[in-house]
Write an enzyme that holds these catalytic residues in place. Structure first.
Site, PDB file in Angstrom:
ATOM      1  N   ARG A 289       0.705  -1.268  -0.006  1.00  0.00           N
ATOM      2  CA  ARG A 289      -0.097  -0.033  -0.003  1.00  0.00           C
ATOM      3  C   ARG A 289       0.856   1.384   0.088  1.00  0.00           C
ATOM      4  O   ARG A 289       0.482   2.217   0.605  1.00  0.00           O
ATOM      5  CB  ARG A 289      -0.802   0.245   1.272  1.00  0.00           C
ATOM      6  CG  ARG A 289      -1.964  -1.264   1.285  1.00  0.00           C
ATOM      7  CD  ARG A 289      -3.028  -1.251   0.137  1.00  0.00           C
ATOM      8  NE  ARG A 289      -3.907  -2.180   0.598  1.00  0.00           N
ATOM      9  CZ  ARG A 289      -3.885  -3.255  -0.126  1.00  0.00           C
ATOM     10  NH1 ARG A 289      -2.909  -4.047  -0.733  1.00  0.00           N
ATOM     11  NH2 ARG A 289      -5.061  -4.277   0.252  1.00  0.00           N
TER      12      ARG A 289
ATOM     13  N   SER B 273     -10.545  -1.194   3.026  1.00  0.00           N
ATOM     14  CA  SER B 273      -9.844  -1.125   4.600  1.00  0.00           C
ATOM     15  C   SER B 273      -9.446   0.262   4.943  1.00  0.00           C
ATOM     16  O   SER B 273      -8.789   0.954   4.021  1.00  0.00           O
ATOM     17  CB  SER B 273      -8.692  -1.982   4.308  1.00  0.00           C
ATOM     18  OG  SER B 273      -8.972  -3.276   3.792  1.00  0.00           O
TER      19      SER B 273
ATOM     20  N   GLU C 155      -4.835   3.535   5.944  1.00  0.00           N
ATOM     21  CA  GLU C 155      -4.430   3.363   4.564  1.00  0.00           C
ATOM     22  C   GLU C 155      -5.193   4.364   3.881  1.00  0.00           C
ATOM     23  O   GLU C 155      -4.658   4.943   2.789  1.00  0.00           O
ATOM     24  CB  GLU C 155      -5.328   2.115   4.103  1.00  0.00           C
ATOM     25  CG  GLU C 155      -4.920   1.918   2.619  1.00  0.00           C
ATOM     26  CD  GLU C 155      -5.868   0.703   2.120  1.00  0.00           C
ATOM     27  OE1 GLU C 155      -5.834  -0.427   2.577  1.00  0.00           O
ATOM     28  OE2 GLU C 155      -6.643   0.780   0.992  1.00  0.00           O
TER      29      GLU C 155
HETATM   30  P1  FAD Z   1      -8.867   8.389  -5.014  1.00  0.00           P
HETATM   31  O1  FAD Z   1      -9.738   7.785  -3.819  1.00  0.00           O
HETATM   32  O2  FAD Z   1      -9.725   9.363  -6.052  1.00  0.00           O
HETATM   33  O3  FAD Z   1      -7.621   9.063  -4.693  1.00  0.00           O
HETATM   34  C1  FAD Z   1      -6.734   8.159  -3.998  1.00  0.00           C
HETATM   35  C2  FAD Z   1      -5.458   9.078  -3.940  1.00  0.00           C
HETATM   36  O4  FAD Z   1      -4.754   9.013  -5.228  1.00  0.00           O
HETATM   37  C3  FAD Z   1      -5.461  10.523  -3.681  1.00  0.00           C
HETATM   38  O5  FAD Z   1      -4.557  10.907  -2.725  1.00  0.00           O
HETATM   39  C4  FAD Z   1      -5.592  11.297  -4.827  1.00  0.00           C
HETATM   40  O6  FAD Z   1      -5.034  12.224  -4.940  1.00  0.00           O
HETATM   41  C5  FAD Z   1      -4.744  10.102  -5.901  1.00  0.00           C
HETATM   42  N1  FAD Z   1      -4.890  10.140  -7.146  1.00  0.00           N
HETATM   43  C6  FAD Z   1      -5.821   9.623  -7.762  1.00  0.00           C
HETATM   44  N2  FAD Z   1      -5.770   9.844  -8.984  1.00  0.00           N
HETATM   45  C7  FAD Z   1      -4.413  10.199  -9.357  1.00  0.00           C
HETATM   46  C8  FAD Z   1      -3.903  10.460 -10.452  1.00  0.00           C
HETATM   47  N3  FAD Z   1      -4.298  10.481 -11.741  1.00  0.00           N
HETATM   48  N4  FAD Z   1      -2.657  10.983 -10.349  1.00  0.00           N
HETATM   49  C9  FAD Z   1      -1.947  11.359  -9.326  1.00  0.00           C
HETATM   50  N5  FAD Z   1      -2.773  11.249  -7.912  1.00  0.00           N
HETATM   51  C10 FAD Z   1      -4.029  10.615  -8.198  1.00  0.00           C
HETATM   52  N6  FAD Z   1      -7.711  -0.840  -2.266  1.00  0.00           N
HETATM   53  C11 FAD Z   1      -6.857  -1.923  -2.452  1.00  0.00           C
HETATM   54  O7  FAD Z   1      -5.473  -1.836  -2.600  1.00  0.00           O
HETATM   55  N7  FAD Z   1      -7.069  -3.263  -2.726  1.00  0.00           N
HETATM   56  C12 FAD Z   1      -8.455  -3.607  -2.439  1.00  0.00           C
HETATM   57  O8  FAD Z   1      -8.937  -5.020  -2.322  1.00  0.00           O
HETATM   58  C13 FAD Z   1      -9.709  -2.552  -1.979  1.00  0.00           C
HETATM   59  N8  FAD Z   1     -10.593  -2.781  -1.848  1.00  0.00           N
HETATM   60  C14 FAD Z   1     -11.582  -1.826  -1.875  1.00  0.00           C
HETATM   61  C15 FAD Z   1     -13.128  -1.910  -1.542  1.00  0.00           C
HETATM   62  C16 FAD Z   1     -13.758  -0.892  -1.237  1.00  0.00           C
HETATM   63  C17 FAD Z   1     -15.287  -1.453  -1.256  1.00  0.00           C
HETATM   64  C18 FAD Z   1     -13.588   0.264  -1.456  1.00  0.00           C
HETATM   65  C19 FAD Z   1     -14.531   1.449  -1.500  1.00  0.00           C
HETATM   66  C20 FAD Z   1     -12.007   0.703  -1.736  1.00  0.00           C
HETATM   67  C21 FAD Z   1     -11.151  -0.446  -1.840  1.00  0.00           C
HETATM   68  N9  FAD Z   1      -9.934  -0.099  -1.938  1.00  0.00           N
HETATM   69  C22 FAD Z   1      -9.026  -1.088  -2.269  1.00  0.00           C
HETATM   70  C23 FAD Z   1      -9.387   1.167  -1.976  1.00  0.00           C
HETATM   71  C24 FAD Z   1      -9.397   1.900  -3.298  1.00  0.00           C
HETATM   72  O9  FAD Z   1     -10.304   1.420  -4.088  1.00  0.00           O
HETATM   73  C25 FAD Z   1      -8.028   2.099  -4.126  1.00  0.00           C
HETATM   74  O10 FAD Z   1      -7.184   2.598  -3.330  1.00  0.00           O
HETATM   75  C26 FAD Z   1      -8.360   2.700  -5.404  1.00  0.00           C
HETATM   76  O11 FAD Z   1      -6.861   2.767  -6.235  1.00  0.00           O
HETATM   77  C27 FAD Z   1      -8.474   4.419  -5.173  1.00  0.00           C
HETATM   78  O12 FAD Z   1      -8.812   4.656  -6.608  1.00  0.00           O
HETATM   79  P2  FAD Z   1      -9.735   5.941  -6.570  1.00  0.00           P
HETATM   80  O13 FAD Z   1      -9.623   6.576  -8.261  1.00  0.00           O
HETATM   81  O14 FAD Z   1     -11.013   5.976  -6.029  1.00  0.00           O
HETATM   82  O15 FAD Z   1      -8.754   6.926  -6.050  1.00  0.00           O
HETATM   83  N1  EPU Z   2     -10.785 -11.268  10.488  1.00  0.00           N
HETATM   84  C1  EPU Z   2     -10.946 -11.115  11.915  1.00  0.00           C
HETATM   85  N2  EPU Z   2     -12.416 -10.690  12.052  1.00  0.00           N
HETATM   86  C2  EPU Z   2     -13.279 -10.359  11.079  1.00  0.00           C
HETATM   87  C3  EPU Z   2     -12.639 -10.245   9.675  1.00  0.00           C
HETATM   88  C4  EPU Z   2     -11.462 -10.788   9.385  1.00  0.00           C
HETATM   89  O1  EPU Z   2     -10.579 -11.762  12.816  1.00  0.00           O
HETATM   90  O2  EPU Z   2     -14.378  -9.722  11.384  1.00  0.00           O
HETATM   91  C5  EPU Z   2      -9.492 -11.879  10.118  1.00  0.00           C
HETATM   92  C6  EPU Z   2      -9.694 -13.264   9.609  1.00  0.00           C
HETATM   93  O3  EPU Z   2      -8.843 -14.257  10.492  1.00  0.00           O
HETATM   94  C7  EPU Z   2      -9.135 -13.055   8.193  1.00  0.00           C
HETATM   95  C8  EPU Z   2      -7.978 -11.778   8.299  1.00  0.00           C
HETATM   96  O4  EPU Z   2      -8.850 -11.230   9.211  1.00  0.00           O
HETATM   97  O5  EPU Z   2      -8.196 -14.506   8.053  1.00  0.00           O
HETATM   98  C9  EPU Z   2      -8.042 -11.297   7.211  1.00  0.00           C
HETATM   99  O6  EPU Z   2      -9.260 -10.793   6.391  1.00  0.00           O
HETATM  100  P1  EPU Z   2      -9.503 -10.701   4.944  1.00  0.00           P
HETATM  101  O7  EPU Z   2      -9.279 -11.931   4.125  1.00  0.00           O
HETATM  102  O8  EPU Z   2     -10.769  -9.927   4.901  1.00  0.00           O
HETATM  103  O9  EPU Z   2      -8.321  -9.406   4.360  1.00  0.00           O
HETATM  104  P2  EPU Z   2      -7.867  -7.964   5.255  1.00  0.00           P
HETATM  105  O10 EPU Z   2      -6.679  -8.330   5.739  1.00  0.00           O
HETATM  106  O11 EPU Z   2      -8.997  -7.546   6.035  1.00  0.00           O
HETATM  107  C10 EPU Z   2      -6.630  -7.321   3.070  1.00  0.00           C
HETATM  108  C11 EPU Z   2      -6.485  -5.894   2.090  1.00  0.00           C
HETATM  109  C12 EPU Z   2      -7.783  -5.990   1.461  1.00  0.00           C
HETATM  110  C13 EPU Z   2      -8.030  -6.897   0.455  1.00  0.00           C
HETATM  111  C14 EPU Z   2      -7.917  -8.284   1.244  1.00  0.00           C
HETATM  112  C15 EPU Z   2      -8.062  -9.596   0.190  1.00  0.00           C
HETATM  113  C16 EPU Z   2      -5.490  -4.665   3.527  1.00  0.00           C
HETATM  114  C17 EPU Z   2      -5.540  -3.345   4.333  1.00  0.00           C
HETATM  115  N3  EPU Z   2      -6.535  -4.880   3.196  1.00  0.00           N
HETATM  116  O12 EPU Z   2      -8.032  -7.119   3.895  1.00  0.00           O
HETATM  117  O13 EPU Z   2      -7.619  -4.418   0.838  1.00  0.00           O
HETATM  118  O14 EPU Z   2      -8.921  -7.140  -0.643  1.00  0.00           O
HETATM  119  O15 EPU Z   2      -7.020  -8.377   2.062  1.00  0.00           O
HETATM  120  O16 EPU Z   2      -6.547  -9.620  -0.261  1.00  0.00           O
HETATM  121  O17 EPU Z   2      -4.437  -4.964   3.301  1.00  0.00           O
HETATM  122  C18 EPU Z   2      -8.079  -2.287   0.841  1.00  0.00           C
HETATM  123  O18 EPU Z   2      -7.229  -2.243   0.932  1.00  0.00           O
HETATM  124  O19 EPU Z   2      -9.000  -1.305   0.773  1.00  0.00           O
HETATM  125  C19 EPU Z   2      -8.846  -3.598   0.945  1.00  0.00           C
HETATM  126  C20 EPU Z   2      -9.872  -3.858   0.959  1.00  0.00           C
END
Ligand code: FAD
Ligand code: EPU
Length: 339
Positions: free
Chosen positions: A165, A239, A335
């Site tokens: 991240r 997250s 994050e």
């Molecule tokens: P924004 O929120 O619009 O911007 C994020 C940051 O990037 C800001 O600082 C912004 O200024 C900068 N930025 C955006 N675009 C540009 C650009 N073109 N040039 C320079 N800077 C820029 N993230 C994960 O890594 N893994 C996940 O599994 C994951 N799951 C998610 C699930 C949900 C339900 C949600 C809501 C979010 C999740 N995220 C996850 C976080 C998010 O989706 C990602 O970080 C995504 O890349 C953000 O994209 P955005 O376009 O919405 O960025």
């Molecule tokens: N867990 C608990 N309690 C709960 C839920 C989960 O104890 O209520 C424990 C479980 O043991 C589980 C572990 O947490 O195995 C990990 O949970 P999960 O697999 O849902 O993944 P996470 O670590 O919570 C991360 C990323 C996600 C990404 C998933 C899948 C970060 C900060 N988050 O979540 O990314 O989608 O793994 O790879 O690394 C994001 O960055 O926004 C994001 C959603």
């Protein structure tokens, strides 16, 4: 180019926080961006924010500057050889659209990153990752505009300092570059990545006989939909915290009292702990005060049930950080970008 004034950012962030941007403009090409940065109205601004889908941002106050909403579009194959295909995507494309395009054309490598909200241009900012794959695993290069030098620069994999991240754009070059496009190096012959336990289980539940990138994508979509709240229904930014990396010693100290601790080795000396586990153990799972809450299915996700302010969500995150620190001596890092 039109610069709008006093615009609500509620439709532009997935937390649905209602704050006002003093100025707001959309850009659809590099020309428009250059025009904007040479506009005399622009030079008076003390701050600017590039916005993609607003899915990794928490606004805690009105934005006293200009918000630039990126609408650059286009996906194309720029070169290929027997093994690889190089796909270039403009920063304003939706990330999941790019994933679907690649699956449709059988270009393998980003199927595990299905359904991550937001735009392509934000993907390198925090090196998006999920289910055993990170952007860096398929990243080839990106082009970005330096808004002060007014130059377009190319960044190769080794220039980006990608980490968990993390990237150079969140640190040394924070707020200096506007990412215009990224190029991914994808595989013509897929190397399936199903090591993340939940994927294997889901593929079994789906009764999949033969692996394909389409099946893996569907498995990931099913898993994500079962525990992550849909931002269209409940405000959230995924997250809220990173999973903390701690020393072997710290992990062992916690484990002595909690044999159900969830941890993963990072290297010989360090472990990653599941922040969701730490937060749940401190009693926050399902907590709600007003419209700010901690998701009952995945406590790492903070939610806005309706009209929570950014400050209320932030305050909740602060309370969670303090209680996890007190209980386990571990400091959670946010994050989500706090603005
Ligand atoms: P924004 O929120 O619009 O911007 C994020 C940051 O990037 C800001 O600082 C912004 O200024 C900068 N930025 C955006 N675009 C540009 C650009 N073109 N040039 C320079 N800077 C820029 N993230 C994960 O890594 N893994 C996940 O599994 C994951 N799951 C998610 C699930 C949900 C339900 C949600 C809501 C979010 C999740 N995220 C996850 C976080 C998010 O989706 C990602 O970080 C995504 O890349 C953000 O994209 P955005 O376009 O919405 O960025
Ligand atoms: N867990 C608990 N309690 C709960 C839920 C989960 O104890 O209520 C424990 C479980 O043991 C589980 C572990 O947490 O195995 C990990 O949970 P999960 O697999 O849902 O993944 P996470 O670590 O919570 C991360 C990323 C996600 C990404 C998933 C899948 C970060 C900060 N988050 O979540 O990314 O989608 O793994 O790879 O690394 C994001 O960055 O926004 C994001 C959603």
């Amino acid at each position: 180019m039109e610069i709008q004034k006093n615009i609500s950012l509620k439709p532009y962030n997935t937390f649905n926080i209602d704050v006002i941007a003093k100025q707001f403009a959309l850009f659809q090409s590099l020309n428009e961006l250059e025009e904007l940065f040479s506009d005399s109205r622009f030079t008076v601004h003390d701050s600017q924010l590039i916005l993609g889908g607003g899915s990794n941002i928490l606004f805690t106050k009105n934005f006293d500057g200009i918000v630039l909403k990126n609408e650059l579009k286009g996906i194309e194959v720029i070169k290929e050889d027997t093994e690889h295909v190089y796909v270039k995507a403009a920063a304003g494309e939706l990330w999941h659209h790019l994933v679907l395009y690649c699956i449709e054309h059988n270009y393998a490598g980003i199927e595990n990153l299905s359904l991550i909200p937001g735009c392509v241009g934000a993907a390198p900012i925090q090196n998006i990752g999920a289910y055993g794959v990170e952007l860096k695993d398929v990243f080839y290069e990106l082009e970005a505009y330096h808004w002060q030098d007014k130059t377009v620069q190319t960044f190769k994999l080794n220039d980006c300092a990608f980490g968990y991240r993390e990237s150079i754009f969140k640190n040394k070059f924070k707020n200096q570059f506007i990412i215009l496009n990224i190029t991914l190096k994808l595989n013509k012959h897929p190397k399936f990545n199903t090591q993340y336990g939940a994927i294997e289980k889901e593929l079994e539940a789906m009764s999949v006989k033969e692996l394909s990138i389409k099946n893996i994508s569907q498995a990931v979509i099913n898993i994500r939909s079962s525990k992550l709240p849909d931002p269209k229904l409940i405000g959230n930014a995924g997250s809220f915290f990173k999973n903390p990396v701690v020393s072997k010693f710290r992990k062992h100290t916690i484990w002595e009292y909690h044999k159900d601790l969830v941890s993963y080795p990072v290297d010989a000396m360090n472990y990653k702990l599941a922040a969701a586990w730490l937060i749940e153990k401190c009693g926050w799972k399902g907590y709600r005060k007003g419209d700010a809450g901690c998701n009952p299915l995945q406590p790492l996700v903070l939610v806005n049930y309706g009209n929570a302010s950014g400050e209320e969500i932030y305050e909740l995150s602060e309370q969670i950080i303090q209680s996890v620190k007190k209980e386990f001596g571990v400091v959670l890092e946010r994050e989500v970008n706090i603005i």
